[in-house]
Write a protein that holds these residues in place. Structure first.
Motif, mmCIF file in Angstrom:
data_model
loop_
_atom_site.group_PDB
_atom_site.id
_atom_site.type_symbol
_atom_site.label_atom_id
_atom_site.label_comp_id
_atom_site.label_asym_id
_atom_site.label_seq_id
_atom_site.Cartn_x
_atom_site.Cartn_y
_atom_site.Cartn_z
ATOM 1 N N ASN A 78 0.820 -1.221 0.000
ATOM 2 C CA ASN A 78 0.000 0.000 0.000
ATOM 3 C C ASN A 78 0.850 1.266 0.000
ATOM 4 O O ASN A 78 0.310 2.363 -0.053
ATOM 5 N N SER A 79 2.192 1.113 0.082
ATOM 6 C CA SER A 79 3.056 2.298 0.079
ATOM 7 C C SER A 79 4.492 1.925 -0.249
ATOM 8 O O SER A 79 4.868 0.751 -0.231
ATOM 9 N N ILE A 80 5.286 2.951 -0.537
ATOM 10 C CA ILE A 80 6.713 2.786 -0.808
ATOM 11 C C ILE A 80 7.483 3.770 0.070
ATOM 12 O O ILE A 80 7.047 4.911 0.268
ATOM 13 N N ASP A 250 7.299 6.789 -10.507
ATOM 14 C CA ASP A 250 8.530 7.580 -10.620
ATOM 15 C C ASP A 250 8.225 9.077 -10.579
ATOM 16 O O ASP A 250 8.924 9.851 -9.913
ATOM 17 N N GLN A 251 7.180 9.491 -11.293
ATOM 18 C CA GLN A 251 6.792 10.907 -11.313
ATOM 19 C C GLN A 251 6.347 11.368 -9.925
ATOM 20 O O GLN A 251 6.680 12.461 -9.477
ATOM 21 N N MET A 252 5.570 10.498 -9.234
ATOM 22 C CA MET A 252 5.075 10.862 -7.907
ATOM 23 C C MET A 252 6.218 10.948 -6.890
ATOM 24 O O MET A 252 6.235 11.855 -6.051
ATOM 25 N N VAL A 253 7.157 10.037 -6.967
ATOM 26 C CA VAL A 253 8.296 10.054 -6.042
ATOM 27 C C VAL A 253 9.156 11.295 -6.271
ATOM 28 O O VAL A 253 9.663 11.889 -5.307
ATOM 29 N N LEU A 254 9.306 11.720 -7.518
ATOM 30 C CA LEU A 254 10.043 12.956 -7.800
ATOM 31 C C LEU A 254 9.371 14.151 -7.133
ATOM 32 O O LEU A 254 10.041 15.032 -6.586
ATOM 33 N N LYS A 255 8.047 14.190 -7.189
ATOM 34 C CA LYS A 255 7.307 15.273 -6.535
ATOM 35 C C LYS A 255 7.505 15.223 -5.017
ATOM 36 O O LYS A 255 7.650 16.247 -4.354
ATOM 37 N N ALA A 256 7.488 13.999 -4.468
ATOM 38 C CA ALA A 256 7.670 13.835 -3.020
ATOM 39 C C ALA A 256 9.072 14.273 -2.588
ATOM 40 O O ALA A 256 9.236 14.928 -1.552
ATOM 41 N N LYS A 257 10.075 13.932 -3.388
ATOM 42 C CA LYS A 257 11.456 14.324 -3.072
ATOM 43 C C LYS A 257 11.637 15.837 -3.126
ATOM 44 O O LYS A 257 12.401 16.411 -2.352
ATOM 45 N N ALA A 258 10.909 16.475 -4.031
ATOM 46 C CA ALA A 258 11.027 17.931 -4.193
ATOM 47 C C ALA A 258 10.548 18.691 -2.955
ATOM 48 O O ALA A 258 10.984 19.819 -2.700
ATOM 49 N N ILE A 259 9.663 18.073 -2.163
ATOM 50 C CA ILE A 259 9.145 18.724 -0.943
ATOM 51 C C ILE A 259 10.222 18.783 0.139
ATOM 52 O O ILE A 259 10.218 19.661 1.004
ATOM 53 N N LEU A 261 11.003 16.669 2.733
ATOM 54 C CA LEU A 261 10.551 16.410 4.104
ATOM 55 C C LEU A 261 11.637 15.672 4.880
ATOM 56 O O LEU A 261 12.285 14.779 4.342
ATOM 57 N N PRO A 262 11.841 16.010 6.152
ATOM 58 C CA PRO A 262 12.836 15.300 6.963
ATOM 59 C C PRO A 262 12.319 13.954 7.448
ATOM 60 O O PRO A 262 11.110 13.718 7.475
ATOM 61 N N GLY A 263 13.225 13.077 7.844
ATOM 62 C CA GLY A 263 12.834 11.768 8.361
ATOM 63 C C GLY A 263 12.566 10.765 7.256
ATOM 64 O O GLY A 263 13.024 10.922 6.110
ATOM 65 N N GLU A 264 11.825 9.719 7.593
ATOM 66 C CA GLU A 264 11.481 8.671 6.624
ATOM 67 C C GLU A 264 10.236 9.089 5.854
ATOM 68 O O GLU A 264 9.179 9.298 6.432
ATOM 69 N N VAL A 265 10.375 9.207 4.527
ATOM 70 C CA VAL A 265 9.270 9.690 3.689
ATOM 71 C C VAL A 265 8.612 8.507 2.968
ATOM 72 O O VAL A 265 9.289 7.670 2.381
ATOM 73 N N THR A 266 7.285 8.483 3.040
ATOM 74 C CA THR A 266 6.508 7.396 2.453
ATOM 75 C C THR A 266 5.498 7.951 1.457
ATOM 76 O O THR A 266 4.890 8.995 1.701
ATOM 77 N N VAL A 267 5.337 7.236 0.353
ATOM 78 C CA VAL A 267 4.290 7.572 -0.621
ATOM 79 C C VAL A 267 3.264 6.444 -0.582
ATOM 80 O O VAL A 267 3.578 5.286 -0.873
ATOM 81 N N SER A 268 2.029 6.781 -0.186
ATOM 82 C CA SER A 268 0.947 5.794 -0.144
ATOM 83 C C SER A 268 0.220 5.787 -1.480
ATOM 84 O O SER A 268 -0.021 6.848 -2.069
ATOM 85 N N PHE A 269 -0.139 4.600 -1.938
ATOM 86 C CA PHE A 269 -0.716 4.437 -3.269
ATOM 87 C C PHE A 269 -2.221 4.731 -3.278
ATOM 88 O O PHE A 269 -2.900 4.542 -2.270
ATOM 89 N N PRO A 270 -2.732 5.166 -4.437
ATOM 90 C CA PRO A 270 -4.181 5.397 -4.557
ATOM 91 C C PRO A 270 -4.956 4.089 -4.419
ATOM 92 O O PRO A 270 -4.492 3.031 -4.850
ATOM 93 N N LYS A 271 -6.134 4.178 -3.833
ATOM 94 C CA LYS A 271 -7.021 3.020 -3.742
ATOM 95 C C LYS A 271 -8.108 3.172 -4.793
ATOM 96 O O LYS A 271 -9.113 3.841 -4.565
ATOM 97 N N PHE A 277 -2.712 9.863 -4.236
ATOM 98 C CA PHE A 277 -1.380 9.591 -3.691
ATOM 99 C C PHE A 277 -1.241 10.419 -2.415
ATOM 100 O O PHE A 277 -1.691 11.576 -2.366
ATOM 101 N N SER A 278 -0.629 9.835 -1.398
ATOM 102 C CA SER A 278 -0.419 10.573 -0.145
ATOM 103 C C SER A 278 1.052 10.502 0.253
ATOM 104 O O SER A 278 1.624 9.408 0.320
ATOM 105 N N VAL A 279 1.639 11.647 0.503
ATOM 106 C CA VAL A 279 3.049 11.726 0.913
ATOM 107 C C VAL A 279 3.106 12.116 2.381
ATOM 108 O O VAL A 279 2.476 13.095 2.799
ATOM 109 N N SER A 280 3.837 11.360 3.166
ATOM 110 C CA SER A 280 3.963 11.673 4.594
ATOM 111 C C SER A 280 5.382 11.359 5.056
ATOM 112 O O SER A 280 6.114 10.605 4.400
#
Length: 415
Positions: A78-80, A250-259, A261-271, A277-280
């Protein structure tokens, strides 16, 4: 503070009884807590062959890796977790908490380097022993009951420890080594208890949210007062506007990296096709930096951004104490928890040694209280408050009082 001698004897009696019953469990809690603090040190070398890979050619796409993970994982991911190093395997996560499993894929070869299932790890067993004595829900309630009585032990212990005839360095802050062994062990117990009392209460507060009764009641209060996570935190109600093709991972992870965020960053997949997509980020060393951002899976535009300020005050307090409980605020916090757990172990062992030297044959050695003593309204109110906050303590208190009443009634009949 001038102490009431009769009250002191009454509190000492209940401190003694509660300690006698709780000590074996307290030793288990302190020792397993010490072991769990070394979770990372224990697991890192044992999981290195799964999490680290040899850098070869250019990595295959994350989209392709996601496809491999869906075909291979026991549960559909459900996430990466976004990798921070080129020699790290890509981690795809399924489930949460105790049901979490992580599948690791070598980004260069596309092969699965391994899967870590939380329930099958040694440290998960240690955690279950610490939290529920490996006895499931019943064990959790025992631990909650013991933790509730530990609050009482701390409060009664501080009153009994409080000097009656002025302050002295030895006997109150430093153990006396020039007297008998029993006095030495008693001093070690009471003085170590004094030094760690505040820290121990804070640690206990960080453990209570995991309990069944207190934890569920706390969640109910959060819900009623709207002081938990906002309803949109997990993004179940949010929808993407279906338009064209969904973004690649790949496109979504690039967007997440651009933010950034400190710590462990996770991208949750759409259901589903309307999901988001949710980045936390998980950053317990600085909770204020935690964010959750939901993105439209087609346009890649942010739909909703939530920060730590959007989280309710009770949830923020809960997460702070839980992070403190696990020593996640950095090296100083880690050392404080470790030293407190060691002191708690020493305090428990010294209490047992002191008791063994005090106890006489065929006698439990329970301190006696003058028959003329009557419990004051202040103590009754305090016990009622503790019973409301910690219901299992309240139930056990009623049970003890009932047994005490029947015992006194029986002794009157015999006499």
């Amino acid at each position: 503070m001038k102490k009431n001698s009769k009250l002191n004897k009454w509190l000492w009696k209940w401190h003694f009884i509660a300690g006698l019953i709780s000590l074996p469990f307290i030793l288990i809690l302190s020792i397993t807590g010490i072991i769990y603090l070394f979770k990372s040190d224990y697991e890192t070398p044992r999981q290195k062959h799964i999490k680290e890979v040899v850098i070869t050619d250019s990595p295959i796409s994350l989209q392709e890796q996601w496809k491999i993970a869906n075909e291979t994982a026991i549960k559909k991911p459900n996430s990466i977790v976004i990798s921070k190093s080129l020699n790290h395997a890509t981690e795809f996560v399924s489930g949460r908490f105790g049901g979490k499993s992580s599948l690791f894929i070598n980004p260069y070869s596309g092969t699965v380097s391994g899967e870590i299932i939380a329930k099958q790890t040694d440290m998960h067993t240690v955690r279950k022993l610490h939290g529920e004595l490996l006895m499931g829900k019943f064990g959790t309630k025992i631990i909650e009951l013991i933790a509730s009585w530990m609050i009482v032990l701390i409060l009664t212990g501080l009153y009994v420890w409080w000097p009656e005839r002025g302050w002295k360095l030895k006997g109150y802050f430093i153990p006396r080594t020039n007297l008998d062994r029993r006095t030495l062990y008693r001093d070690i117990h009471s003085i170590s208890g004094f030094w760690i009392s505040i820290l121990l209460i804070m640690i206990l507060m960080g453990g209570f949210p995991w309990t069944d009764v207190f934890g569920e009641n706390f969640k109910t209060v959060q819900k009623l007062t709207n002081t938990g996570y906002p309803a949109t935190w997990r993004g179940h109600q949010l929808k993407s506007n279906i338009a064209g093709t969904s973004l690649t991972l790949d496109q979504m992870v690039l967007k997440a990296k651009a933010i950034k965020l400190p710590g462990e960053v996770t991208v949750s997949f759409p259901k589903g096709p309307k999901g988001v997509f949710s980045v936390s980020n998980f950053n317990p060393s600085d909770l204020n930096t935690q964010q959750k951002i939901h993105f439209d899976q087609y346009s890649g535009e942010p739909i909703l951004k939530l920060t730590w300020k959007d989280v309710g005050v009770l949830m923020r307090a809960r997460m702070w104490f839980m992070a403190f409980h696990q020593g996640q605020f950095g090296i100083l916090n880690w050392w404080l928890i470790l030293l407190t757990a060691i002191a708690l172990t020493i305090m428990s062992v010294s209490a047992i040694l002191s008791y063994s030297l005090r106890k006489r044959k065929k006698n439990w050695g329970v301190p006696k209280v003058p028959s003329s003593f009557k419990v004051g309204y202040g103590i009754i109110v305090l016990l009622m408050l503790l019973s409301l906050v910690f219901p299992l303590f309240g139930i056990s208190l009623l049970l003890i009082l009932g047994i005490e009443y029947l015992r006194k009634k029986q002794s009157r009949k015999i006499s």
